[in-house]
Design a protein around this motif. Structure first.
Motif, PDB file in Angstrom:
ATOM      1  N   PRO A 188      -6.972  -1.543  -5.804  1.00  0.00           N
ATOM      2  CA  PRO A 188      -6.988  -0.609  -4.677  1.00  0.00           C
ATOM      3  C   PRO A 188      -6.847  -1.329  -3.334  1.00  0.00           C
ATOM      4  O   PRO A 188      -7.170  -2.516  -3.224  1.00  0.00           O
ATOM      5  CB  PRO A 188      -8.358   0.065  -4.774  1.00  0.00           C
ATOM      6  CG  PRO A 188      -9.064  -0.511  -5.928  1.00  0.00           C
ATOM      7  CD  PRO A 188      -8.215  -1.546  -6.575  1.00  0.00           C
ATOM      8  N   GLU A 189      -6.368  -0.612  -2.351  1.00  0.00           N
ATOM      9  CA  GLU A 189      -6.244  -1.138  -0.985  1.00  0.00           C
ATOM     10  C   GLU A 189      -7.644  -1.449  -0.456  1.00  0.00           C
ATOM     11  O   GLU A 189      -8.557  -0.634  -0.578  1.00  0.00           O
ATOM     12  CB  GLU A 189      -5.547  -0.078  -0.128  1.00  0.00           C
ATOM     13  CG  GLU A 189      -5.320  -0.454   1.315  1.00  0.00           C
ATOM     14  CD  GLU A 189      -4.443  -1.667   1.463  1.00  0.00           C
ATOM     15  OE1 GLU A 189      -4.758  -2.493   2.329  1.00  0.00           O
ATOM     16  OE2 GLU A 189      -3.463  -1.791   0.707  1.00  0.00           O
ATOM     17  N   LEU A 190      -7.789  -2.627   0.151  1.00  0.00           N
ATOM     18  CA  LEU A 190      -9.105  -3.096   0.599  1.00  0.00           C
ATOM     19  C   LEU A 190      -9.844  -2.087   1.483  1.00  0.00           C
ATOM     20  O   LEU A 190     -11.016  -1.779   1.247  1.00  0.00           O
ATOM     21  CB  LEU A 190      -8.925  -4.425   1.346  1.00  0.00           C
ATOM     22  CG  LEU A 190     -10.177  -5.139   1.830  1.00  0.00           C
ATOM     23  CD1 LEU A 190     -11.099  -5.482   0.667  1.00  0.00           C
ATOM     24  CD2 LEU A 190      -9.806  -6.410   2.595  1.00  0.00           C
ATOM     25  N   GLY A 245     -12.829  -1.888 -11.147  1.00  0.00           N
ATOM     26  CA  GLY A 245     -11.760  -1.157 -10.465  1.00  0.00           C
ATOM     27  C   GLY A 245     -11.844  -1.325  -8.957  1.00  0.00           C
ATOM     28  O   GLY A 245     -11.547  -0.409  -8.193  1.00  0.00           O
ATOM     29  N   ALA A 246     -12.264  -2.507  -8.517  1.00  0.00           N
ATOM     30  CA  ALA A 246     -12.544  -2.750  -7.097  1.00  0.00           C
ATOM     31  C   ALA A 246     -11.429  -3.520  -6.403  1.00  0.00           C
ATOM     32  O   ALA A 246     -10.561  -4.111  -7.050  1.00  0.00           O
ATOM     33  CB  ALA A 246     -13.847  -3.543  -6.973  1.00  0.00           C
ATOM     34  N   ALA A 247     -11.480  -3.515  -5.064  1.00  0.00           N
ATOM     35  CA  ALA A 247     -10.595  -4.356  -4.256  1.00  0.00           C
ATOM     36  C   ALA A 247     -11.256  -5.719  -4.075  1.00  0.00           C
ATOM     37  O   ALA A 247     -12.472  -5.853  -4.209  1.00  0.00           O
ATOM     38  CB  ALA A 247     -10.356  -3.713  -2.894  1.00  0.00           C
ATOM     39  N   VAL A 248     -10.437  -6.735  -3.773  1.00  0.00           N
ATOM     40  CA  VAL A 248     -10.969  -8.082  -3.531  1.00  0.00           C
ATOM     41  C   VAL A 248     -10.958  -8.378  -2.038  1.00  0.00           C
ATOM     42  O   VAL A 248      -9.944  -8.166  -1.370  1.00  0.00           O
ATOM     43  CB  VAL A 248     -10.139  -9.148  -4.280  1.00  0.00           C
ATOM     44  CG1 VAL A 248     -10.642 -10.547  -3.953  1.00  0.00           C
ATOM     45  CG2 VAL A 248     -10.200  -8.897  -5.773  1.00  0.00           C
ATOM     46  N   HIS A 259      -4.941 -13.828   4.198  1.00  0.00           N
ATOM     47  CA  HIS A 259      -5.593 -13.217   5.356  1.00  0.00           C
ATOM     48  C   HIS A 259      -5.661 -11.700   5.233  1.00  0.00           C
ATOM     49  O   HIS A 259      -6.558 -11.059   5.761  1.00  0.00           O
ATOM     50  CB  HIS A 259      -4.855 -13.605   6.629  1.00  0.00           C
ATOM     51  CG  HIS A 259      -5.429 -12.982   7.859  1.00  0.00           C
ATOM     52  ND1 HIS A 259      -4.837 -11.901   8.484  1.00  0.00           N
ATOM     53  CD2 HIS A 259      -6.560 -13.249   8.558  1.00  0.00           C
ATOM     54  CE1 HIS A 259      -5.569 -11.548   9.528  1.00  0.00           C
ATOM     55  NE2 HIS A 259      -6.618 -12.350   9.591  1.00  0.00           N
ATOM     56  N   SER A 260      -4.696 -11.116   4.524  1.00  0.00           N
ATOM     57  CA  SER A 260      -4.689  -9.647   4.391  1.00  0.00           C
ATOM     58  C   SER A 260      -5.944  -9.147   3.689  1.00  0.00           C
ATOM     59  O   SER A 260      -6.264  -7.972   3.735  1.00  0.00           O
ATOM     60  CB  SER A 260      -3.442  -9.189   3.640  1.00  0.00           C
ATOM     61  OG  SER A 260      -3.310  -9.902   2.433  1.00  0.00           O
ATOM     62  N   ASP A 318       1.918  -7.576  10.367  1.00  0.00           N
ATOM     63  CA  ASP A 318       1.486  -7.429   8.978  1.00  0.00           C
ATOM     64  C   ASP A 318       0.557  -6.233   8.855  1.00  0.00           C
ATOM     65  O   ASP A 318      -0.586  -6.274   9.289  1.00  0.00           O
ATOM     66  CB  ASP A 318       0.762  -8.700   8.507  1.00  0.00           C
ATOM     67  CG  ASP A 318       1.687  -9.899   8.464  1.00  0.00           C
ATOM     68  OD1 ASP A 318       2.845  -9.720   8.039  1.00  0.00           O
ATOM     69  OD2 ASP A 318       1.270 -11.010   8.852  1.00  0.00           O
ATOM     70  N   GLY A 319       1.064  -5.166   8.266  1.00  0.00           N
ATOM     71  CA  GLY A 319       0.255  -3.960   8.107  1.00  0.00           C
ATOM     72  C   GLY A 319      -0.376  -3.888   6.733  1.00  0.00           C
ATOM     73  O   GLY A 319      -0.248  -4.813   5.931  1.00  0.00           O
ATOM     74  N   ASP A 320      -1.066  -2.775   6.477  1.00  0.00           N
ATOM     75  CA  ASP A 320      -1.742  -2.571   5.194  1.00  0.00           C
ATOM     76  C   ASP A 320      -0.768  -2.567   4.024  1.00  0.00           C
ATOM     77  O   ASP A 320      -1.048  -3.100   2.964  1.00  0.00           O
ATOM     78  CB  ASP A 320      -2.459  -1.214   5.196  1.00  0.00           C
ATOM     79  CG  ASP A 320      -3.808  -1.294   5.857  1.00  0.00           C
ATOM     80  OD1 ASP A 320      -4.221  -2.415   6.211  1.00  0.00           O
ATOM     81  OD2 ASP A 320      -4.452  -0.242   6.028  1.00  0.00           O
TER      82      ASP A 320
END
Lengths: 320, 265
Positions: free
Chosen positions: A195-197, A227-230, A244-245, B165-167
């Motif tokens: 999933p998106e952070l 089922g988590a984000a990192v 970095h994202s 840098d976006g989502d």
């Protein structure tokens, strides 16, 4: 009933979860009218209707993808003129905040960003915000014009509420500034399958204690079992162990999940600023004095290289 | 022709200090030390690099650093000047107390126009308010392109190019000058002021302007001009002490038991 505009964040017609949360919040204030822009805008209608949108205003002009931010502000301004809403709600992404601010300036109104809750009030919607690294909770409202409010992901549970969701074309005239910043190319972020952070219900993070890029597979394994984000602390990102994202903190992303699991993270103020509004906080750290333990609902003082694999195995066993 | 770069910087309360609200629900600045917002150091760095590149190419460039805030905010200007900026502008006025982001963008835009500019460089957000909206607002006010949240930036032949840098995607952006740019903490490590830089900064000119210099009426800014009202601010109750266990071989299993009890598994 007063109408409330909800800006739709979608990728090629697939509505992202924060927008569904906004529809849930919008119903506390009035009747949601969604604004979907760009390629696939019309495809969003079914999901939006299922979550309470009475109307869906769409425009699929190429300008939304070809130029930065301003065309979307022009469209929202046109929607406000057409609907005269009681408020405009926008997801609290970096782009969402820029759109909201410019819109508020044009409307002669004010903007509130990063609300974590929203309620109807006698003088307009009242937004709850969490400030100073979540050491304070404030309640604010916009005092002039149409309130424009951005809401953080995970601020409310999505509640379906079927509505008409009638699709109507929004007529937009682009301003002179609309084509000022050209998007020359766009590279989609490679999907990790996670999933998106910023919108994940569970975030599993690693810090200095992970001690190397190769060990992040432990953190990923735990995340996948849930089922988590990192996420990663700045120390881990600066060391080049994780992109970095995925950085959580003051200079990275702000997250507000149901569950946050910090592994090998000491809990410096900059990190706390980005995760302290998490509903439940858990930490694993071998240093019993680490400041993160002041925040936790449950903490394990121990070696993450022992605790995390055991935890992952146990979760997998329980999930069968 | 000289490229005129204006860098907007903010003097913020130190995040490691005890930040709190004053009686009028504005930020109490008396009890906590301030400093140049860390995220603005990246803006100063990129502005200096753009100016240096230009000078190496035989052209000229001038970096002006601009701040709005009380007397102490000069410290933020001094830091930027010691890093290498050429001159400073300090906008200070008692009527600015309580100004919100939209009011701040008015003051910055008027000051930027008065100073003269080809390029405005800002940090991605302040480390206190963390709204991240001021660069976009300044661009809207000035009527020039916003090229914001860049992790890479370059300026050549009157065109600014950068990576955002976006989502969900990374974008390459381009706009003609004049433009407003904001940069992230990924744009490049900010330099430390040298001793020579610190000494030189003391001699660099800092202009002071007030609202009348900028043609702004008092009621457009401050608490009176703010378009948002803080109705209440409550210190978050200290978290009730959590359960802390020491791993003696079963730490992972105990944690799993806790997560199951909270219905996360």
């Amino acid at each position: 009933m007063a109408e409330v505009l909800v800006y739709v964040d979608h990728v090629d017609g697939a509505v992202r979860k924060p927008t569904l949360e906004l529809l849930t919040l919008a119903r506390r204030i009035g009747e949601p009218v969604a604004v979907a822009l760009g390629g696939g805008a019309g495809d969003t209608a079914a999901a939006l209707a299922e979550h309470g949108a009475a109307r869906v205003l769409t425009d699929d002009a190429a300008e939304y993808a070809d130029y930065l931010v301003v065309p979307k502000v022009d469209a929202l301004q046109a929607a406000v003129a057409a609907v005269s809403p009681a408020a405009v709600l926008v997801p609290s992404s970096t782009e969402g905040k820029e759109i909201a601010a410019r819109l508020a300036l044009r409307l002669g109104s004010g903007v509130i960003t990063d609300a974590v809750d929203l309620e109807a009030g006698g003088e307009g919607p009242v937004a709850t915000q969490s400030v100073f690294a979540a050491s304070y909770t404030t309640k604010s409202r916009v005092s002039k014009g149409t309130p424009v409010i951005t809401v953080k992901p995970n601020s409310v549970s999505v509640e379906p509420a079927p509505a008409a969701g009638s699709v109507e074309a929004l007529s937009v005239t682009f301003s002179e500034q609309a084509t000022g910043t050209k998007v020359i190319s766009r590279t989609a972020r490679e999907s990790t399958g996670r999933p998106e952070l910023t919108e994940a219900a569970i975030v599993v993070s690693g810090g200095r204690g992970v001690n190397g890029a190769e060990n992040f597979s432990l953190i990923e394994g735990l995340a996948d079992s849930l089922g988590a984000a990192v996420g990663a602390s700045r120390a881990a990102v600066d060391a080049g162990w994780y992109p970095h994202s995925n950085q959580v903190g003051q200079t990275g992303k702000s997250v507000s999940p149901q569950l946050y699991i910090a592994n090998g993270i000491s809990g410096a103020i900059q990190h706390r600023a980005g995760m302290q509004t998490s509903k439940t906080i858990v930490a694993v750290n071998k240093d019993a004095e680490a400041p993160i333990f002041d925040l936790v609902d449950y903490g394990v003082v121990g070696d993450l290289f022992q605790v995390v694999p055991q935890l992952t195995e146990e979760i997998k066993a329980r999930k069968g | 022709m000289s490229l005129r770069i204006v860098v907007t910087v903010k003097y913020v309360p130190d995040a490691t200090g005890d930040r709190h609200f004053a009686d009028d629900l504005t930020v109490d600045r008396d009890d906590v030390d301030g400093l140049l917002s860390e995220l603005d150091e990246y803006a100063v760095e990129q502005a200096l690099q753009i100016a240096e590149g230009r000078r190496q190419g035989g052209d000229d460039a001038e970096v002006t650093v601009l701040t709005v805030g009380p007397e102490d905010a000069k410290d933020a200007l001094r830091k930027a000047l010691s890093m290498g900026a050429d001159k400073g502008i300090h906008v200070e006025d008692d009527d600015l107390h309580g100004t919100d982001a939209i009011g701040t963008s008015l003051v910055l835009a008027k000051a930027i126009e008065k100073a003269g500019y080809d390029l405005v460089v800002s940090g991605m957000a302040s480390t206190d308010g963390t709204m991240g909206v001021v660069p976009a607002l300044v661009a809207e006010r000035l009527g020039v392109p916003q090229v914001t949240l860049l992790s890479e930036v370059s300026v050549e032949d009157g065109v600014v190019t950068g990576r955002r840098d976006g989502d969900t995607a990374s974008e390459q952006l381009q706009a003609s000058l004049p433009a407003v740019v904001s940069v992230t903490d990924q744009s490049g490590e900010a330099r430390y002021p040298s001793f020579k830089g610190i000494m030189a900064a003391k001699k660099k000119p800092v202009q002071s302007w007030d609202l009348s210099d900028l043609g702004i009426e008092a009621e457009e800014v401050g608490l009176e001009g703010a378009r948002t009202v803080v109705e209440s601010a409550a210190e978050r109750p200290a978290r009730t002490a959590g359960t802390i266990v020491k791993d003696e071989g079963e730490g992972g299993k105990q944690l799993a038991e806790y997560l199951a009890s909270q219905k996360f598994i």
